[in-house]
Design an enzyme around this catalytic site. Structure first.
Site, PDB file in Angstrom:
ATOM      1  CB  CYS A  78      -1.189   0.135   0.734  1.00 14.94           C
ATOM      2  SG  CYS A  78      -2.033   1.594   1.803  1.00 14.94           S
ATOM      3  CG  HIS A 134      -1.311   3.577   4.747  1.00 16.20           C
ATOM      4  ND1 HIS A 134      -2.066   1.938   4.313  1.00 16.20           N
ATOM      5  CD2 HIS A 134      -1.040   3.289   6.372  1.00 16.20           C
ATOM      6  CE1 HIS A 134      -1.761   1.499   5.261  1.00 16.20           C
ATOM      7  NE2 HIS A 134      -1.430   1.924   6.570  1.00 16.20           N
TER       8      HIS A 134
END
Length: 751
Positions: A78, A134
């Site tokens: 990610c 993130h």
């Protein structure tokens, strides 16, 4: 809004100089929407072969746009993947290649990196990030510090290994800008909430060009599906979540059409990394998320924009990388990527508009940002120079694993694994990577590419942004990673007074090239004690953010009273300017920062460049001592104030003032006036940003000084550090806030 004449000229420039037209069908640049889903596998849409789910709206996007068969995320995990997309760089180039940023992370994209959002923001676009971030959770790394005007979503994953950090606070929060909207968030409502927010942003900004980055939390575990879609697919909860995503993608297209801006909008749909292998004999890709098998990093990607002249109903097997969007979207918006940006993406706009079937080489000059790849290092040793040419190298894709190590390289249909031994696969014939092939010539070429890439990253990789992790006692510490990223040059003599010498310590980021702004760091100590080590951490922290910094020792008042200290500060500036070429300094961009007595000297340095009595004989008199930006911290700027008069007469407290200036204010009023920054302030002086502790005396806010600056039209401002005393640099939280404020100011003024 962009002026129509400017747009017309830009269209002409693009059509004549680069062989492409301006793609906007209206009088403004195109809107861009990037839908970025989490953990969707290569085959997991109807248009990519999934039979377990129905995705009519995304399939329709494919039928009206371009579907890529060989598209690669920047990483199989990610955070690195997102870093690569937003910077146009391999995550390794920007220091964000390893695993993910957890909730306790103190790193992220370096503030000096120019994200695609910042690039668009600087050219008149409204920008929003709606969804999962993130990419770091300290202030310098948040969306609004990285180019987004607006943020709504989750800064973190809902993965249990991250959610555990929030158990004591009531769960992972849903954020709107800096405010908590709800906690704990319900995964089942996120896809709809994000889409609602995205549609609201589109409605609010339909008259302006906008860049909407929509990184969905789904399809990451734990999955969330609203009641209306539960059980709707033949693929359990994962398939249900895909079908819900498809429905809400359709809502965005419906809104574009309703607002009549669909002809001037480009939409991209892609995944941040893979999920799993194929499920039928016709779906041969193997490997899962985190791996560098194709299933871990090759993902679905579709681009739609028929109203902008992009191809419709096409499938492309060109090798496309997530980093390619950066220069490509810039071209579509008529924005030239700044010359100082070294990125890894290629401008694929000629492929998108059908002018070419392949990504053209930079030398063909087919597009506005065609030459961007040529900024990458290219000086192969003789061993590889005859085997790998520059265009081949720029077109290769380098696979990095979830821990950031180079694992494989692809060029055309060939993929070479590097560890534990060299294995070559022909992905055109064997997409499942089941049977290694032998081809010595190709193996040598791809091995050469890997060697050149490793050397390029060794020499040119840039650091991540990093804030310090607090020590157990809260004291300030510079991270070892930051220190390792710096070159240092210690004990450099910058001034001579007979046999007396003064030294400075210099710091410079290893990863930066060219001439950088310089910052002189001036320690405090009441003009009577201390040395350059007092601001060592300030210098190191700022150097890690992209400056050449110098922390200086100066003559203390016990050795030589005023004006010796300011003469030394000026000598330091002149030394940096005289040696700018050797030190890699932009001689027209020098700033200063200091706390307490050092803050006073910074303010005086900023305001007295034309005061001959303060120049001194420290050397390099042919150079100017003027600075271009100043950050006085905890500083006194009005030496003729009643407060200064009262303190100068106090038996104990006033001793420092009397030693520095030769007596009380009443006794030495002319000296106090000469030492007072406010007395010298005029319209030619540089911008100043003040920093003060909340619990310090109000005089450190420099209210009369800032008021006068505003009257003169000079940029100024004040940061007050909550709950901080006068000496706030020793505590990590206060130190970080001060450095962040100073860096933001210096970047605005000096870069």
């Amino acid at each position: 809004m962009f002026p129509k004449l400017l747009l017309a000229l830009l269209a002409l420039l693009l059509s004549t100089s680069h062989g492409v037209r301006l793609y906007a069908a209206s009088s403004q640049p195109p809107n861009i929407i990037f839908i970025f889903v989490d953990d969707q596998g290569y085959y997991d849409l109807g248009c990519y072969g999934a039979s377990e789910v129905k995705t009519p709206r995304i399939d329709g996007m494919s039928h009206e746009g371009i579907r890529f068969t060989d598209y690669y995320a920047a990483a199989p995990i990610c955070s690195p993947s997102r870093a690569g997309l937003l910077t146009g760089c391999y995550p390794r180039r920007v220091g964000n290649e390893v695993w993910v940023h957890r909730a306790d992370s103190h790193s992220g994209i370096h503030p000096d990196e120019l994200t695609i959002a910042e690039l668009f923001q600087q050219h008149g676009y409204k920008t929003a990030c709606i969804g999962k971030w993130h990419l770091g959770f300290q202030e310098p790394f948040l969306p609004q510090s990285q180019g987004f005007d607006y943020y709504f979503g989750l800064l973190h994953n809902l993965d249990p290994v991250e959610a555990v950090y929030f158990e004591g606070d009531g769960g992972v929060p849903l954020m709107r800008n800096q405010d908590i909207v709800k906690r704990p968030v319900d995964p089942a409502e996120l896809t709809k909430l994000y889409t609602d927010e995205a549609i609201h942003f589109i409605e609010q900004n339909q008259a302006d060009p906008f860049f909407l980055y929509l990184p969905h939390t789904m399809l990451h575990n734990p999955l969330g599906v609203s009641e209306a879609f539960q059980g709707s697919s033949q693929w359990d909860e994962y398939g249900d979540a895909i079908q819900e995503l498809d429905y809400h993608v359709g809502r965005i297209f419906d809104k574009l059409k309703q607002l009549k801006i669909d002809d001037n909008t480009m939409v991209i749909y892609a995944s941040d990394n893979g999920r799993g292998p194929g499920r039928t004999p016709n779906q041969k890709i193997r490997g899962r998320k985190l791996s560098t098998y194709e299933g871990g990093i090759r993902v679905p990607a579709i681009v739609w924009g028929p109203g902008l002249g992009l191809m419709a109903g096409e499938t492309s097997s060109e090798v496309i990388r997530a980093m390619d969007w950066y220069p490509t979207l810039a071209t579509l918006a008529g924005i030239k990527v700044p010359e100082d940006r070294v990125i890894d993406g290629r401008d694929i706009s000629p492929l998108l508009n059908g002018e070419t079937k392949v990504v053209p080489s930079p030398g063909m000059k087919k597009s506005l940002n065609a030459s961007v790849p040529l900024r990458r290092r290219w000086d192969p040793p003789e061993e590889w120079a005859s085997i790998v040419n520059r265009n081949e190298y720029n077109d290769a894709f380098f696979y990095h694993g979830s821990q950031g190590a180079l694992a494989a390289v692809r060029w055309r249909n060939w993929k070479l694994y590097l560890n534990p031994s060299l294995e070559l696969f022909d992905l055109g014939e064997d997409p499942g990577e089941s049977s290694p092939v032998k081809n010595g010539e190709i193996i040598r070429k791809l091995r050469g590419m890997a060697v050149l890439f490793q050397e390029e990253m060794r020499r040119d990789a840039r650091p991540a942004g990093e804030t310090s992790k607090p020590m157990a006692d809260g004291r300030t510490e510079i991270p070892a990673q930051s220190l390792a990223s710096l070159h240092s040059k210690m004990n450099v003599t910058y001034a001579r007074y007979g046999d007396r010498t003064l030294e400075m310590d210099l710091y410079r980021p290893k990863s930066s090239w060219g001439n950088l702004p310089a910052i002189v760091c001036i320690h405090g100590g009441g003009w009577a004690k201390g040395n350059r080590a007092g601001h060592e951490k300030v210098a190191q922290a700022l150097a890690a953010r992209g400056y050449v910094t110098a922390t200086i020792s100066y003559r203390l008042s016990g050795e030589a009273p005023f004006p010796a200290a300011i003469e030394d500060c000026k000598a330091a500036v002149r030394f940096l300017r005289a040696n700018a070429g050797e030190l890699g300094i932009d001689s027209g961009k020098i700033g200063a920062i200091g706390l307490s007595a050092g803050g006073h000297l910074v303010a005086l340095l900023a305001t007295s460049s034309d005061v001959e009595e303060l120049e001194g004989e420290g050397g390099h008199g042919e150079f100017s001592s003027a600075i271009q930006a100043a950050v006085p911290m905890g500083a006194q700027t009005d030496f003729l104030s009643n407060r200064t008069n009262d303190i100068s007469e106090m038996e104990d407290r006033g001793q420092i003032w009397r030693q520095f200036l030769g007596g009380t204010q009443e006794e030495k009023v002319d000296t106090y006036r000469l030492a007072s920054p406010l007395h010298h302030l005029d319209a030619q002086d540089p911008p100043c940003w003040f920093i003060a502790g909340e619990n310090d005396d109000a005089s450190t806010h420099a209210d009369p000084f800032r008021k006068r600056m505003k009257e003169l039209g000079i940029p100024t401002g004040l940061t007050i550090i909550s709950n901080a005393p006068h000496p706030f640099l020793g505590k990590q939280d206060w130190f970080d806030e001060a450095i962040n404020s100073a860096d933001q100011f210096f970047r605005q003024i000096l870069q």
